[in-house]
Motif scaffolding. Structure first.
Motif, PDB file in Angstrom:
ATOM      1  N   UNK A  76       0.831  -1.202   0.000  1.00  4.07           N
ATOM      2  CA  UNK A  76       0.000   0.000   0.000  1.00  4.07           C
ATOM      3  C   UNK A  76       0.864   1.250   0.000  1.00  4.07           C
ATOM      4  N   UNK A  77       0.618   2.122  -0.982  1.00  6.08           N
ATOM      5  CA  UNK A  77       1.251   3.441  -1.037  1.00  6.08           C
ATOM      6  C   UNK A  77       0.111   4.456  -1.034  1.00  6.08           C
ATOM      7  N   UNK A  78      -0.288   4.928   0.161  1.00  6.94           N
ATOM      8  CA  UNK A  78      -1.424   5.856   0.236  1.00  6.94           C
ATOM      9  C   UNK A  78      -1.100   7.230  -0.319  1.00  6.94           C
ATOM     10  N   UNK A  79      -2.119   7.927  -0.767  1.00  4.73           N
ATOM     11  CA  UNK A  79      -1.963   9.319  -1.186  1.00  4.73           C
ATOM     12  C   UNK A  79      -2.084  10.248   0.014  1.00  4.73           C
ATOM     13  N   UNK A  80      -2.993   9.928   0.921  1.00  2.97           N
ATOM     14  CA  UNK A  80      -3.180  10.748   2.116  1.00  2.97           C
ATOM     15  C   UNK A  80      -2.011  10.545   3.073  1.00  2.97           C
ATOM     16  N   UNK A  81      -1.411  11.637   3.512  1.00  2.00           N
ATOM     17  CA  UNK A  81      -0.282  11.545   4.442  1.00  2.00           C
ATOM     18  C   UNK A  81      -0.703  10.794   5.700  1.00  2.00           C
ATOM     19  N   UNK A 159      11.189  10.050  -0.804  1.00  2.00           N
ATOM     20  CA  UNK A 159      11.508   9.842   0.609  1.00  2.00           C
ATOM     21  C   UNK A 159      10.229   9.699   1.417  1.00  2.00           C
ATOM     22  N   UNK A 160      10.346   9.008   2.533  1.00  2.00           N
ATOM     23  CA  UNK A 160       9.205   8.811   3.407  1.00  2.00           C
ATOM     24  C   UNK A 160       9.527   7.775   4.457  1.00  2.00           C
ATOM     25  N   UNK A 161       8.484   7.126   4.954  1.00  2.00           N
ATOM     26  CA  UNK A 161       8.692   6.051   5.920  1.00  2.00           C
ATOM     27  C   UNK A 161       7.851   4.841   5.532  1.00  2.00           C
ATOM     28  N   UNK A 162       8.350   3.693   5.917  1.00  2.00           N
ATOM     29  CA  UNK A 162       7.667   2.433   5.626  1.00  2.00           C
ATOM     30  C   UNK A 162       7.224   1.772   6.923  1.00  2.00           C
ATOM     31  N   UNK A 163       6.076   1.148   6.865  1.00  2.00           N
ATOM     32  CA  UNK A 163       5.618   0.274   7.931  1.00  2.00           C
ATOM     33  C   UNK A 163       5.473  -1.127   7.384  1.00  2.00           C
ATOM     34  N   UNK A 164       6.081  -2.077   8.064  1.00  2.00           N
ATOM     35  CA  UNK A 164       5.956  -3.487   7.694  1.00  2.00           C
ATOM     36  C   UNK A 164       5.275  -4.231   8.841  1.00  2.00           C
ATOM     37  N   UNK A 165       4.397  -5.144   8.494  1.00  2.00           N
ATOM     38  CA  UNK A 165       3.855  -6.093   9.455  1.00  2.00           C
ATOM     39  C   UNK A 165       4.262  -7.473   8.960  1.00  2.00           C
ATOM     40  N   UNK A 181       4.798   5.395   3.015  1.00  2.00           N
ATOM     41  CA  UNK A 181       4.198   6.715   3.189  1.00  2.00           C
ATOM     42  C   UNK A 181       5.161   7.770   2.662  1.00  2.00           C
ATOM     43  N   UNK A 182       4.904   8.247   1.457  1.00  2.00           N
ATOM     44  CA  UNK A 182       5.779   9.239   0.846  1.00  2.00           C
ATOM     45  C   UNK A 182       5.627  10.590   1.513  1.00  2.00           C
TER      46      UNK A 182
END
Length: 196
Positions: A76-81, A159-165, A181-182
């Motif tokens: 998932x790469x959301x558009x909403x921050x 750039x951004x951050x990633x969350x992995x489960x 999350x870009x």
């Protein structure tokens, strides 16, 4: 019908069940919490897992990359921050296992116009944080990421951050959720065909 009633995930999507979205909401909430500092061995193991995933993508080893994901995964790469609500908002990518397989096949054909010439990428992963949930057995990982893409004489940075489960699988782990999350997620991204 529930997900367990199906046997072939290449023919249907997990993204049709309200319980599935409730679980996703829980994952997102956990990824946004403050966590205690994990022990150095756990953090190093989690970082090594992310580094291997990054190497697979940067080297174009997409079959090995997709094998890291579970059958009920979400990329998932959301558009909403900060993630938003995928039931009501569009996303740059919202791919289950079937869609990921399509994406990998499409990238490997060499015929995708937006990947002629093919992107060359390198990614840096930093600030790795880990939470092992002893109740569910899941591992949550947060990290900062910087992806450099070079294609057709142009260099771009994401750039951004990633969350992995992650969920235990055999002696290792499989990815249940990868959320990227870009930093500039709500802005236009021309040719966002590469894997982030």
């Amino acid at each position: 019908m529930t997900a367990t009633d199906y046997s072939d995930t290449s023919r249907w999507s997990y993204h049709v069940d309200e319980a599935w979205y409730e679980r996703l909401t829980g994952f997102v909430a956990t990824l946004g919490e403050d966590w205690p500092i994990a022990d150095p061995t756990t953090t190093a193991e989690a970082a090594a897992y992310l580094h291997r995933e990054a190497r697979y993508v940067d080297e174009g080893r997409f079959n090995e990359w997709i094998d890291l994901f579970s059958d009920d995964c979400l990329y998932w790469v959301p558009i909403t921050a900060g993630s938003g609500d995928p039931r009501r908002e569009v996303s740059h990518a919202f791919d289950d296992r079937r869609r990921l397989t399509d994406r990998v096949h499409w990238l490997r054909t060499g015929l995708a116009y937006c990947q002629i010439p093919r992107s060359r990428t390198r990614r840096l992963i930093t600030n790795v944080e880990v939470l092992d949930d002893t109740t569910s057995g899941l591992r949550f990982i947060r990290s900062n990421v910087l992806v450099t893409e070079f294609r057709a004489g142009v260099t771009k940075l994401y750039s951004g951050w990633c969350g992995h489960v992650l969920r235990p699988k055999g002696e290792g782990w499989e990815i249940v959720l990868k959320q990227t999350n870009l930093l500039d997620s709500e802005h236009g991204h021309e040719n966002l065909t590469l894997v982030l």
